[in-house]
Scaffold this motif. Sequence first.
Motif, PDB file in Angstrom:
ATOM      1  N   GLY A 326      43.383  -0.537  54.020  1.00 13.36           N
ATOM      2  CA  GLY A 326      42.095  -0.255  54.642  1.00 13.36           C
ATOM      3  C   GLY A 326      42.007   1.177  55.096  1.00 13.36           C
ATOM      4  O   GLY A 326      42.958   1.957  54.965  1.00 13.36           O
ATOM      5  N   GLY A 327      40.851   1.526  55.617  1.00 12.40           N
ATOM      6  CA  GLY A 327      40.649   2.896  56.067  1.00 12.40           C
ATOM      7  C   GLY A 327      40.285   3.822  54.931  1.00 12.40           C
ATOM      8  O   GLY A 327      40.311   3.464  53.754  1.00 12.40           O
ATOM      9  N   LEU A 328      39.989   5.067  55.273  1.00 14.85           N
ATOM     10  CA  LEU A 328      39.573   6.049  54.274  1.00 14.85           C
ATOM     11  C   LEU A 328      40.673   6.367  53.281  1.00 14.85           C
ATOM     12  O   LEU A 328      40.428   6.626  52.103  1.00 14.85           O
ATOM     13  N   LEU A 329      41.930   6.338  53.737  1.00 14.76           N
ATOM     14  CA  LEU A 329      43.050   6.704  52.869  1.00 14.76           C
ATOM     15  C   LEU A 329      43.692   5.504  52.195  1.00 14.76           C
ATOM     16  O   LEU A 329      44.643   5.657  51.434  1.00 14.76           O
ATOM     17  N   GLY A 330      43.173   4.326  52.450  1.00 15.32           N
ATOM     18  CA  GLY A 330      43.724   3.126  51.818  1.00 15.32           C
ATOM     19  C   GLY A 330      45.157   2.843  52.220  1.00 15.32           C
ATOM     20  O   GLY A 330      45.957   2.376  51.404  1.00 15.32           O
ATOM     21  N   ARG A 331      45.489   3.102  53.457  1.00 12.31           N
ATOM     22  CA  ARG A 331      46.861   2.857  53.915  1.00 12.31           C
ATOM     23  C   ARG A 331      47.079   1.376  54.192  1.00 12.31           C
ATOM     24  O   ARG A 331      46.141   0.645  54.516  1.00 12.31           O
TER      25      ARG A 331
END
Length: 616
Positions: A326-331
Amino acid sequence: MTTNAAQTIDPNRQPVLSVSHLTTSFLVDGEWRSVVKDISFDVMPGETVAIVGESGSGKSVTSLSIMRLLARASSRIEGSIGLNGRDLLSLPEAEMRRVRGKDIAMIFQEPMTSLNPIFTIGRQISEALTCHGNLSRVDAKAETIRLLEKVRIPNASSRFDEYPHQFSGGMRQRVMIAMALASRPKLLIADEPTTALDVTIQGQILDLIKVLQEEEGMSVLFITHDMGVVAEISDRTIVMYRGEAVETGRTDDIFHRGRHPYTRALLSAVPRLGSMKDQPQPLRFPSVDIHTGERSEPKPLADTVDHGKTPVLEVKNLVARFDLRGGLLGRPTGAIHAVENVSFALSQGETLSLVGESGCGKSTTGRSIMRLIDPRSGEIRLDGYDVMKLNAVELRRMRRSIQMIFQDPFASLNPRMTIGAAVAEPFIEHRLGSRGEAREKAADLLERVGLKADMMSRYPHEFSGGQRQRICIARALALDPKVIVADESVSALDVSIKAQVCNLLMDLQQSLNLSYLFISHDMAVVERVSHRVAVMYLGEIVEIGPRASVFENPQHPYTRKLMAAVPVPDPSRRGIRRNLAVDELKSAVRPVGYITPRRQYREVSNGHLVRMEEVA
């Protein structure tokens, strides 16, 4: 604890639904073909009437005819259908729309296809309220939350704005029941509402329908092919075969004094939990001739297990997880712990069943063993292969030793490929012989699974569900495997077809010395076909042991819960409540860095292990 609250029916009251000489036909190639033929029955106030039969018998077409949901251009309904004295077949379409949902409601088999995925649950139920009443938006929301609470959905107010995909299968079916009850109908038609559900969820839905029927005083027309469900929920039963009602009567009469051969064939195919006591080996289902009613009892099967020899399959500390990002960086934000430290061994000629509800990790375990998905860690040894270390070429060679039968045979077969080509394809792809030899092999395999070699030029759509599953079994045998993973391979089949396919699998085990990893949630079928049983919950095995030991002396609470939820084909249980907890299966999602607690097992008897409480 169970309670008994059987419904008392007043025979002097007028029927809620009266169907007389119903005949439904479809236009096929310019000709009208009847699929429901001269059916007549009544449903009294507060009564549950079950229509039972196999796929294609005309059950669902009967219900769709009553609701007038069939396409007018290609269907023709004759006879009369009376609802509280009104002839539904003579009503204009606009008036019939007002009847649907208000006076008569329907629950369909697959809730996900019945719910609109782009609208919230709350909006869809509220729509049913506002269409048939003059409620404001605020009042409709309050009534919707009351309905969700009534069908036992936890935290109903907080789930009002959630979408269908955020609910489990059992909870989606509860939403459909809430929607059906929104306008307090006099008649509820339930068309196979529990067929696709796990056994515990099925038990909860049956209990819910019984309770709501008593509270609302409504009548129920229940459509199913499961005689165990029929015994538990219906007052009267109609048995349908090829579009005709071949037998009608009180449910206890049908079960104890059924006269028609087809009725007796249906009843003989129902697996009864506890029927395997004192049976050391798996046992074929009895068969009944649907024309004469003659019953043939199964003979005991020989012991096929190679005791004491090296197992053909060994699994140690298998772990399979799926990262969530999840999140902008796909972590990574967490992981689904689908399989956690699963260990077992499978001997040659043995059937080990993995049982549990949807989401417990059964299918992921089977797919991990075949390396259809890559496990996170663990050891898998199959017929001399170290499966976890194989490259692509070696993996292809390994799969000659293990094959898989999937739940949906139609989705497993290429609709553009003849069944002869489909069965021969593995033989050709692995270069085991010429195309002529592959064709001979396919013909032999089709004969072995009870089909005919001259069917090889047909396509999958020309076969019934049971026949398609036999084709998938034949294809799995094309490479002469030692192990077959049967992933819910009989759960979608009618009860008598299920019995036939299970008998076929046991016969093939006897003749070919096959080993099965039998994945299922049907405890009654598992008891019939297994040598050993492993019960899975949230990715872990909580109990494993010989079939007789696990079924006759279940130790883990979850095992006992699964067994308590199995419908029993005994009409004396009519009105019984299991009082099963309605909580959804707990989530297997864990945060990043989560460490699974160390588990310990205690040995109840020889080979019978049960997971103990967590150890720090």
